[in-house]
Design a protein around this motif. Structure first.
Motif, PDB file in Angstrom:
ATOM      1  N   TRP A   1       0.833  -1.215   0.000  1.00 13.67           N
ATOM      2  CA  TRP A   1       0.000   0.000   0.000  1.00 13.67           C
ATOM      3  C   TRP A   1       0.864   1.260   0.000  1.00 13.67           C
TER       4      TRP A   1
ATOM      5  N   ILE B   1       2.237   1.826  -3.489  1.00 11.39           N
ATOM      6  CA  ILE B   1       1.237   2.184  -4.495  1.00 11.39           C
ATOM      7  C   ILE B   1       0.604   3.543  -4.211  1.00 11.39           C
ATOM      8  N   LEU B   2       0.321   3.812  -2.939  1.00 14.38           N
ATOM      9  CA  LEU B   2      -0.415   5.033  -2.573  1.00 14.38           C
ATOM     10  C   LEU B   2       0.492   6.218  -2.239  1.00 14.38           C
TER      11      LEU B   2
ATOM     12  N   GLY C   1      -6.608   5.571  -3.061  1.00 14.78           N
ATOM     13  CA  GLY C   1      -6.750   4.491  -4.026  1.00 14.78           C
ATOM     14  C   GLY C   1      -7.908   4.729  -4.981  1.00 14.78           C
TER      15      GLY C   1
ATOM     16  N   ARG D   1      -5.327   1.858  -9.266  1.00 13.27           N
ATOM     17  CA  ARG D   1      -4.418   1.454  -8.182  1.00 13.27           C
ATOM     18  C   ARG D   1      -4.863   0.131  -7.557  1.00 13.27           C
TER      19      ARG D   1
ATOM     20  N   GLN E   1      -3.436  -2.480  -9.703  1.00 20.17           N
ATOM     21  CA  GLN E   1      -2.012  -2.622  -9.387  1.00 20.17           C
ATOM     22  C   GLN E   1      -1.821  -3.401  -8.090  1.00 20.17           C
ATOM     23  N   LEU E   2      -2.680  -3.137  -7.120  1.00 24.51           N
ATOM     24  CA  LEU E   2      -2.616  -3.826  -5.831  1.00 24.51           C
ATOM     25  C   LEU E   2      -2.810  -5.329  -6.008  1.00 24.51           C
TER      26      LEU E   2
END
Length: 195
Positions: free
Chosen positions: A119, A122-123, A139, A143, A146-147
């Motif tokens: 997380w 990505i974030l 998110g 995203r 992607q997660l």
């Protein structure tokens, strides 16, 4: 929108403040009016992240999810114009505090810790607590995709994209990942070959 002499259209923007967030039309004035109904502190809160988390939780009981701000800037005073109205153009950049980021419980399991690492990458947040919501921290569907890909690549577990939307908190998603891992390891019944 206006049409120039050359036939090109120029978009001048909306006459109102309405914006679109995650596919929902949002009127910032409605959020502002709801926040004004909250008791305003007279001094800068010592724990700005905690205050942001409490405000977000309070708003979640009064507004639809897309209308609850994902990022907060806690300021001792709002900029005002010469006639005393809020000067929106002078507001600070909104790269503030995600609600609950520093006030929640730290990841408690290996899966939660692994997901927290994914997380943060990505974030673009520094820390993630167990109760943090993927979408509240910035998110969105891309995203989330992607997660799901990184969970499969890094943890070796395939989860459905819908699972992220159904279990958006770190704790909830970790439980879903653990359940998917258990299902993947469970022995499958053998089929008997017929002659």
């Amino acid at each position: 929108m206006i049409r120039g002499r050359d036939g090109r259209l120029t978009y001048l923007g909306r006459a109102d403040d309405q914006v679109k967030i995650r596919g929902f039309r949002v009127e910032p004035g409605e959020i502002e009016a709801t926040l004004v109904a909250h008791v305003e502190p007279r001094v800068m809160p010592a724990d700005a992240a905690g205050f942001a988390g409490r405000l977000a939780a309070w708003l979640q009981t009064r507004l639809p999810a897309p209308m609850v701000p994902a990022r907060w800037v806690i300021s001792p005073a709002l900029p005002r114009s010469a006639n005393g109205k809020l000067d929106r153009k002078a507001l600070p950049a909104v790269d503030g505090i995600p609600p609950g980021q520093s006030v929640g419980a730290a990841p408690a399991t290996e899966t939660e810790a692994a997901l927290a690492g994914i997380w943060t990458a990505i974030l673009g947040v520094e820390t993630v607590s167990r109760g943090d919501d993927f979408f509240a921290l910035g998110g969105h569907s891309l995203r989330a995709t992607q997660l799901v890909a990184r969970i499969e690549r890094e943890l070796g577990i395939r989860v459905q994209l819908a699972t992220v939307f159904e279990q958006p908190t770190l704790q909830g998603l970790a439980a879903a990942v653990d359940e998917a891992r258990t299902d993947a390891l469970a022995p499958r019944p053998r089929r008997c070959a017929r002659n």
